[in-house]
Design an enzyme around this catalytic site. Structure first.
Site, PDB file in Angstrom:
ATOM      1  N   HIS A   1      62.183  63.013 112.738  1.00  0.00           N
ATOM      2  CA  HIS A   1      61.935  61.702 113.735  1.00  0.00           C
ATOM      3  C   HIS A   1      61.592  61.686 114.853  1.00  0.00           C
ATOM      4  CE1 HIS A   1      62.439  57.293 113.994  1.00  0.00           C
ATOM      5  NE2 HIS A   1      63.086  57.390 112.871  1.00  0.00           N
TER       6      HIS A   1
ATOM      7  N   HIS B   1      68.610  56.224 107.071  1.00  0.00           N
ATOM      8  CA  HIS B   1      68.472  57.746 107.475  1.00  0.00           C
ATOM      9  C   HIS B   1      69.716  58.318 107.353  1.00  0.00           C
ATOM     10  CE1 HIS B   1      64.718  56.905 109.001  1.00  0.00           C
ATOM     11  NE2 HIS B   1      64.746  56.479 110.141  1.00  0.00           N
TER      12      HIS B   1
ATOM     13  N   GLU C   1      56.430  60.159 110.136  1.00  0.00           N
ATOM     14  CA  GLU C   1      57.565  60.818 108.981  1.00  0.00           C
ATOM     15  C   GLU C   1      57.265  61.018 107.781  1.00  0.00           C
ATOM     16  OE1 GLU C   1      61.319  58.364 109.846  1.00  0.00           O
ATOM     17  OE2 GLU C   1      59.745  57.215 111.026  1.00  0.00           O
TER      18      GLU C   1
END
Length: 381
Positions: A211, A137, A346
């Site tokens: 997220h 991420h 996502e």
């Protein structure tokens, strides 16, 4: 960005702290203070209302969806997004340690990059290894921990908040200065639309997503294992023990990852299939069927009748069933978040694409614009 004259007075009032609902009906937008970072940087919270029971509260810290109110089958609005009631929750040691990314914008690269490195145009770039040997991420301080500049706007379709952030060349190991705009829109029809745009001055890789953890029975109401989900994907990307794709595009048929017809989240989550063991449940990228803007997933909650549909122009969808929530974090409603108390959908390109040339490319070059839209639509049954 131009604000229509009819909305000017509304925005002027809301930006001065006057509730938007006090001066107009229909879609509304308002701003308020939401604490400050240790260095004194002030954080703001914007509330976007559809006028039909939906409200999205978005922070300038991490571009975070802090809460999301939508009506149930009886018309009662309630928060369905996991998060915290104060900024301290997002800055706490417990949150930093577990790092579940509640509601945050993710970049520069959503999901994992194997070995925390990739090669582009013959040069290897090293990234922070913040997930074992991998980079997750965007690294140690990705877009989820940056402060975004906010620009509100109201038009005939609803209300929007455009957030901008300039990531300098070399930040978290990524090449190029990346100029990113993410626009959240709440429509009159109770859609949450997210548009991601970015440009660069050097070749780089980009994979942006959001997220948010959803619980359509209501934040803090318990696990989501009774939620029924359908994912329009006949293939997925199998992973190794570190959750890095092997490179294969495998059929979901005959596996607990087959959601081409609706199944509850909990129905097969304890299946002994090796893929389920690796992620302690669902934490997989699904290869969406079709091209262009398409229906990726549909989720229903029996207790409340809430329905969420996800549409996207991205090729993949990461379905994560909240497997790593441990009960250490206390959410907005005062309840500890335990395993399975929320799920994520996502929209994305595939994990580790920079190291998998057979996957759709995530390379962005000067003169190109990364431009992607995902829509989360809410109704009842």
């Amino acid at each position: 960005m131009t604000v229509p004259l009819a909305a000017a007075a509304l925005l002027a009032g809301s930006l001065l702290g006057v509730p938007a609902s006090a001066s107009a009906s229909g879609p509304t937008i308002a701003k308020e203070a939401f604490g400050a970072l240790p260095d004194g940087t002030k954080i703001e919270r914007y509330t976007l209302g559809s006028g039909h029971g939906m409200k999205a509260r978005i922070l300038t810290y991490g571009g975070t969806v802090q809460s999301l109110d939508v009506p149930d089958r009886r018309g009662r609005s309630g928060n369905i997004a996991l998060g915290f009631g104060t900024l301290d929750g997002y800055l706490s040691d417990a949150f930093t340690t577990e790092n579940p990314y509640f509601g945050a914008l993710i970049g520069r690269y959503g999901n994992r990059i194997g070995g925390a490195r990739f090669a582009l145009d013959g040069k290897t770039y090293k990234l922070p290894a913040n997930d074992g040997d991998n980079s997750l991420h965007g690294g140690a301080k990705g877009f989820d921990k940056r402060v975004w500049k906010a620009h509100p706007v109201k038009d005939k379709d609803g209300v929007s908040l455009s957030l901008t952030y300039v990531s300098p060349d070399g930040e978290e190991g990524y090449p190029g200065t990346l100029r990113t705009t993410v626009t959240y829109t709440v429509t009159r029809g109770n859609d949450l639309r997210i548009r991601y745009q970015a440009t660069t001055d050097k070749p780089t890789v980009v994979n942006l997503t959001n997220h948010t953890y959803f619980n359509l029975a209501g934040e803090g109401s318990g696990d989501t294992y009774d939620h029924k989900i359908q994912i329009n994907a006949s293939r997925y990307t199998p992973v190794d023990s570190t959750l890095i794709p092997t490179g294969e595009l495998a059929s979901v048929h005959g596996t607990p990852l087959d959601f081409t017809r609706p199944h509850t989240i909990g129905e097969r989550i304890r299946d002994g299939h090796q893929q389920m063991v690796y992620g302690r449940g669902y934490d997989h990228n699904f290869v969406l069927d079709g091209t262009g803007m398409k229906l990726a997933a549909r989720v229903t909650a029996p207790a409340t009748g809430r329905v969420m549909e996800v549409r996207t122009d991205q090729p993949g969808l990461q379905f994560y069933s909240g497997n790593f929530l441990t009960g250490r974090l206390v959410g907005t409603g005062g309840t500890m978040y335990r395993q399975g108390d929320g799920f994520c959908l996502e929209t994305q390109h595939f994990p580790d694409s920079p190291n998998k040339p057979q996957f759709p490319s995530t390379t962005l070059r000067p003169g190109q614009t990364y431009d992607s839209t995902s829509v989360y639509s809410f109704s009842t049954s």
